[in-house]
Scaffold this motif. Sequence first.
Motif, PDB file in Angstrom:
ATOM      1  N   THR A 100      77.333 -10.363-102.798  1.00 30.42           N
ATOM      2  CA  THR A 100      78.327 -11.065-103.613  1.00 30.42           C
ATOM      3  C   THR A 100      78.993 -12.187-102.826  1.00 30.42           C
ATOM      4  O   THR A 100      79.167 -13.302-103.335  1.00 30.42           O
ATOM      5  CB  THR A 100      79.392 -10.076-104.127  1.00 30.42           C
ATOM      6  N   ARG A 101      79.372 -11.908-101.574  1.00 33.42           N
ATOM      7  CA  ARG A 101      80.001 -12.938-100.732  1.00 33.42           C
ATOM      8  C   ARG A 101      79.033 -14.100-100.471  1.00 33.42           C
ATOM      9  O   ARG A 101      79.435 -15.263-100.456  1.00 33.42           O
ATOM     10  CB  ARG A 101      80.446 -12.332 -99.402  1.00 33.42           C
ATOM     11  N   GLN A 139      85.196  -7.651-104.912  1.00 36.04           N
ATOM     12  CA  GLN A 139      84.338  -7.890-103.754  1.00 36.04           C
ATOM     13  C   GLN A 139      84.532  -9.293-103.177  1.00 36.04           C
ATOM     14  O   GLN A 139      84.367  -9.503-101.972  1.00 36.04           O
ATOM     15  CB  GLN A 139      82.864  -7.687-104.138  1.00 36.04           C
ATOM     16  N   VAL A 141      78.279  -5.847-101.551  1.00 27.78           N
ATOM     17  CA  VAL A 141      79.428  -6.664-101.150  1.00 27.78           C
ATOM     18  C   VAL A 141      78.955  -7.904-100.387  1.00 27.78           C
ATOM     19  O   VAL A 141      79.404  -9.033-100.660  1.00 27.78           O
ATOM     20  CB  VAL A 141      80.417  -5.852-100.278  1.00 27.78           C
ATOM     21  N   THR A 186      76.369   0.102-101.635  1.00 31.07           N
ATOM     22  CA  THR A 186      77.477  -0.798-101.977  1.00 31.07           C
ATOM     23  C   THR A 186      77.775  -1.813-100.864  1.00 31.07           C
ATOM     24  O   THR A 186      78.095  -2.969-101.158  1.00 31.07           O
ATOM     25  CB  THR A 186      78.739   0.005-102.351  1.00 31.07           C
ATOM     26  N   LYS A 246      84.413  -5.554-110.618  1.00 34.53           N
ATOM     27  CA  LYS A 246      83.738  -5.240-109.353  1.00 34.53           C
ATOM     28  C   LYS A 246      83.513  -6.508-108.543  1.00 34.53           C
ATOM     29  O   LYS A 246      83.786  -6.568-107.339  1.00 34.53           O
ATOM     30  CB  LYS A 246      82.395  -4.562-109.631  1.00 34.53           C
ATOM     31  N   LYS A 278      84.341  -2.299-101.276  1.00 31.65           N
ATOM     32  CA  LYS A 278      85.162  -2.887-102.340  1.00 31.65           C
ATOM     33  C   LYS A 278      84.400  -2.838-103.669  1.00 31.65           C
ATOM     34  O   LYS A 278      83.204  -3.091-103.708  1.00 31.65           O
ATOM     35  CB  LYS A 278      85.505  -4.342-102.013  1.00 31.65           C
TER      36      LYS A 278
END
Length: 265
Positions: free
Chosen positions: A200-201, A8, A197, A193, A4, A231
């Motif tokens: 995470t970025r 991402q 994402v 979600t 995952k 993603k």
Amino acid sequence: EYVKTQLQLDERANPPRYRSIGHCVRLTIQEHGVKGLYRGLSSLLYGSIPKSAVRFGMFEFLSNIAKDSNGKLDNKRSLLCGLGAGVAEAVLVVCPMETIKVKFIHDQSSSNPKYKGFFQGVREIVREQGLRGTYQGLTATVLKQGSNQAIRFFVMTSLRNWYLGDNPHKKMNPFITATFGATAGAASVFGNTPLDVIKTRMQGLEAHKYKNTLDCAYQILKKEGLLAFYKGTVPRLGRVCLDVAIVFVIYEEVVNVLNKVWKTA
């Protein structure tokens, strides 16, 4: 969780490295062996106990205040209690845990990985960026965890209240609890979600490209389109449904045991 996170982090503009979930798994095993799929596990392991302690401790504290005169927690109040629990765990535990996890996973796909273990990696992050380096993406993490737990506790409480009806002493077996927990987990995946994402970025090795959380969201939308915000949904769905189902079963059973001990004390 590994797949995952990699999906991402994989930007379409670069161009993307992974064509699908299966391709990500195959490429990782080819380059790093099966153990490559467990990159970042140490951070999740070390953070899992304090994360659960803060989450459920804060939820219990808030729900005890929010219950009505009959000792019942309604659905709307459970949402607010879940929100408070999510914000608390994000600030105290999840943000540094997730930042370290994402950096470790992102580092493995770089041409010259520099993190060789948990403690060495944390030392390196703190040496280069200070303690602030372990708290990247705090705003996105607070938004993600807050909405996560708000959705999960709201869905779980709603289903529990529906199942119990007018009989608060009706027993819920672990299978029912697990089913309700998996449903709550799925609802949170579809509900937030996009925030996951962005988080995470903001925590990856390329986070310096973004001025702030809003800028990160804008750049993803501009360069990769709306679908980029979803993603890693499939692997996240599998992980979260199992995770939430198991955690709620354990939580309910522990609470039942503690209540019995309390009554006999």
